[in-house]
Design a protein around this motif. Structure first.
Motif, short mmCIF file in Angstrom:
data_model
loop_
_atom_site.label_atom_id
_atom_site.label_comp_id
_atom_site.label_asym_id
_atom_site.label_seq_id
_atom_site.Cartn_x
_atom_site.Cartn_y
_atom_site.Cartn_z
N VAL A 147 7.77 11.02 94.26
CA VAL A 147 7.24 9.91 93.46
C VAL A 147 8.39 8.98 93.06
N MET A 157 6.91 16.97 94.58
CA MET A 157 6.22 15.72 94.25
C MET A 157 7.09 14.81 93.38
N TYR A 200 -1.25 10.05 95.22
CA TYR A 200 -0.24 11.11 95.23
C TYR A 200 -0.90 12.50 95.21
#
Lengths: 200, 113
Positions: free
Chosen positions: A38, A34, A67
């Motif tokens: 991001v 992640m 997200y």
């Protein structure tokens, strides 16, 4: 950006790797992927959301959920091959749902119609809305240069953040006339942009 | 005070201003039922809204990009851990609720014997 096969807005290696990790079945691996994801997408995603919300704080709150939704359910991103496709997919399957929730929350104490007004906050995607930020800048500059001086000035002053009253003072006219001028200019811009993309 | 029964051009300009200033809720609150109806049915309004969004993104979206992405990443990570916790708790909960009725049935069965 263009890859060897000529695909515009192809993904860079970092984003491709992050996406691979994100679509892994293991939740912990997805969580680790992640951060690079991001970092690679935050700018474009938040700019996209800003179009509909116009408020940084609200954009960040919505994006946080987006997200987390992607982490929870990343299947839609499995076959994505370009940055444009990524943005489109994320908007359609993750952002739009969250934007609708924002509208429902706003509308909880109002009695506006659900369907019609929701389109104002979380619309269907048109070709114009998927144009990249850089392309938008270029095309808009071109279109503004084709407007009459007074029309261009009104839009430029509006984009500088001036109120309609200040614009009216600047153009030595009334607030009502400024509103009409802005409305007509926006319609004119819409027509010019549609013609530009149809020709393309 | 908000003007009532605004014309479509006034509504569009007010929407554009609200989007630019980040206060869409205030704009929605200001709408009367007739104005809301007009917005949803007017094709010209829907077309113009697209341009307003583009103008907004070109003019102001760069301000929205937070300088500290690291801080935002930690927020996302916290949200993910909270969802993980919730998922674990609910799976544990469903295990106990699944076990619950079976246990009760057993008791009932015992009683009937």
């Amino acid at each position: 950006m263009q890859d060897k096969s000529g695909n515009r807005h192809a993904m860079n290696k970092r984003l491709r790797n992050a996406l691979k990790g994100l679509t892994a079945p293991d939740a912990e691996r997805r969580r680790r992927a992640m951060e690079p994801f991001v970092r690679a997408t935050f700018g474009s995603f938040i700019r996209c959301l800003y179009r509909y919300l116009g408020n940084e704080v609200e954009c960040e709150d919505v994006l946080e959920d987006v997200y987390a939704d992607i982490w929870e359910n990343p299947q839609r991103l499995r076959d994505v091959t370009s940055e444009n496709e990524l943005l489109r997919t994320v908007y359609l399957y993750y952002m739009r749902k969250r934007l609708r929730q924002v509208y429902r929350r706003i509308n909880r104490n109002l009695n506006l119609s659900q369907k019609g007004m929701m389109n104002l906050v979380a619309p269907e995607l048109s070709a114009l809305e998927m144009v990249s930020q850089m392309e938008c800048h270029q095309v808009l500059r071109l279109m503004l240069s084709k407007l009459k001086a007074r029309e261009r000035r009104a839009i430029e002053l509006w984009m500088e953040g001036m109120s309609n009253r200040s614009i009216a003072n600047e153009l030595k006219t009334t607030v009502g006339a400024v509103k009409m001028l802005e409305y007509r200019t926006i319609l004119k811009l819409k027509k010019m942009l549609s013609e530009y993309y149809d020709k393309d | 005070m908000v003007e009532k029964n605004r014309e479509i051009q006034e509504l569009l300009v007010d929407y554009a201003g609200a989007l630019r200033d980040g206060c869409i809720p205030t704009f929605l609150k200001s709408l009367t039922r007739d104005e809301a109806e007009m917005i949803t049915t007017c094709r010209e309004f829907q077309d113009s809204v697209e341009i307003v969004r583009v103008l907004n993104s070109v003019g102001f979206a760069d301000n929205a990009v937070a300088p500290n992405v690291g801080l935002f990443i930690s927020r996302v990570d916290a949200e993910i851990s909270s969802r993980l916790k919730k998922a674990r708790a609910s799976s544990r909960g469903s295990y106990t609720t699944e076990a619950g009725p079976a246990h009760k049935t057993g008791k009932n069965a015992e009683k009937s014997i």
